[in-house]
Design an enzyme around this catalytic site. Structure first.
Site, PDB file in Angstrom:
ATOM      1  CE  LYS A 196      -1.667  -2.369  -6.557  1.00  0.00           C
ATOM      2  NZ  LYS A 196      -2.443  -2.606  -5.398  1.00  0.00           N
ATOM      3  CB  THR A 253      -3.664   1.112  -4.532  1.00  0.00           C
ATOM      4  OG1 THR A 253      -4.049  -0.245  -4.984  1.00  0.00           O
ATOM      5  CG2 THR A 253      -2.724   0.684  -3.488  1.00  0.00           C
TER       6      THR A 253
END
Length: 336
Positions: A196, A253
């Site tokens: 991620k 994120t």
């Protein structure tokens, strides 16, 4: 005045950066006595004397039950468990200079894939730290440390080889503002947490280039597909990637300006080179070093990861972020 409850466990947190310091506070809020190991004595001294870490968490006072030291032996003495919060690419080198970790549960907060070996962080801890794999767990999820430091409600996943161990780790994380869910999919949770960061660089770059929500939503969605393909190919479970460790952490994120990897991508999109972008962020953005390791790992097992390759082209090979993003979004027609 009602006396403070006596801590019911002693935990050692190794790493006093922003995430390690924040998590030490989480553990203390959950009822533990915490020994926080800092590489630099001046940081440890400030925490001991002022209950602050001005280098990494300047606006927050740490509880009295967080003690700091730069002496590893002192930090580990009598610990019922160990928490690792050391950057991925320096973890092996650090562990190899230490004695073997004690035979207690070990929880990793570190997200990344090691360059050169393509090893997951739990594998590095086992190989270099001497910890038995059956007692190593990992934590992931939407873990923006600045929000957790403000004690804003959030949830995370703790994964371990057994449900019993996962529940032990979850019991450590019983702060009123943090809910820990359990999993036994260590591989899936680790891969989701590592990749991620790479996708967040691509999304941040798209924002920096002036692209809109359609572009970022496309990158996040296709990024999740990349993460899932790699994780499942390595033995992770598909459902992990639609949960907190997968989709939840990816969205946080990629979308938040609090994310170091998003900010680094943003700086790249605004025209800075990698070194200048990293300097602008000011702290370790794991996605830069992880990107090549993820790309190498994917190539070795035959998993297609075009967004990851695009990030590698920029951060490792100096290609133009504008050209790479345009090429990425103009790939040939194919079924989704």
């Amino acid at each position: 005045m009602t006396p403070a409850p006596t801590p019911d466990r002693r935990l050692a947190v190794l790493g006093a950066g922003s995430w390690g310091t924040t998590f030490a506070r989480v553990l203390a809020d959950g009822g533990a006595e915490v020994a926080l190991w800092a590489r630099r004595e001046e940081i440890a001294r400030e925490i001991r004397e002022q209950h602050r870490n001005s280098a990494y968490l300047p606006d927050h006072r740490l509880p009295e039950t967080v003690h700091a030291t730069s002496d590893l032996e002192e930090a580990l003495d009598g610990a019922d468990g160990v928490v690792i919060a050391i950057p991925a690419q320096s973890l092996r080198g650090t562990l190899e200079t230490w004695p073997a970790l004690p035979a207690v549960p070990v929880l990793s907060l570190t997200k990344g894939i090691e360059r050169g070996t393509d090893a997951r962080i739990s594998e590095v801890i086992a190989a270099a730290g001497g910890a038995a794999p059956q007692r190593i767990g990992v934590l992931s999820g939407p873990n923006l440390s600045a929000e957790i430091a403000e004690r804003r409600p959030c949830a995370s996943v703790v994964a371990a080889p057994s449900q019993e161990l996962a529940e032990i780790f979850a019991a450590w994380c019983t702060a009123p503002y943090l809910r820990a869910y359990t999993s036994t999919d260590v591989i899936g949770v680790e891969i989701a947490g590592a990749v991620k960061n790479v996708i967040a660089i691509a999304v941040g770059a798209a924002v920096g280039l002036g692209h809109g929500h359609n572009t970022t939503a496309s990158l996040i969605t296709r990024g999740l597909a990349e993460i899932t393909r790699l994780g499942v190919a390595l033995g992770g479970r598909p459902e992990t990637f639609s949960g907190l460790a997968g989709l939840g952490d990816l969205v946080a994120t990629c979308a938040s300006p609090l994310s170091r990897n998003h900010r680094l991508g943003l700086a790249l999109g605004q025209g800075l080179d990698v070194e200048a972008a990293a300097a602008a962020v000011g702290q370790t953005a794991e996605g830069v070093a992880t990107a090549r390791a993820v790309a190498d790992l994917a190539a070795r097992i035959g998993v297609d990861m075009p967004i990851t390759r695009a990030v590698v082209a920029v951060v490792d090979h100096g290609e133009s972020i504008d050209e790479v993003t345009t090429a990425l979004l103009s790939r040939s027609v194919r079924p989704e």
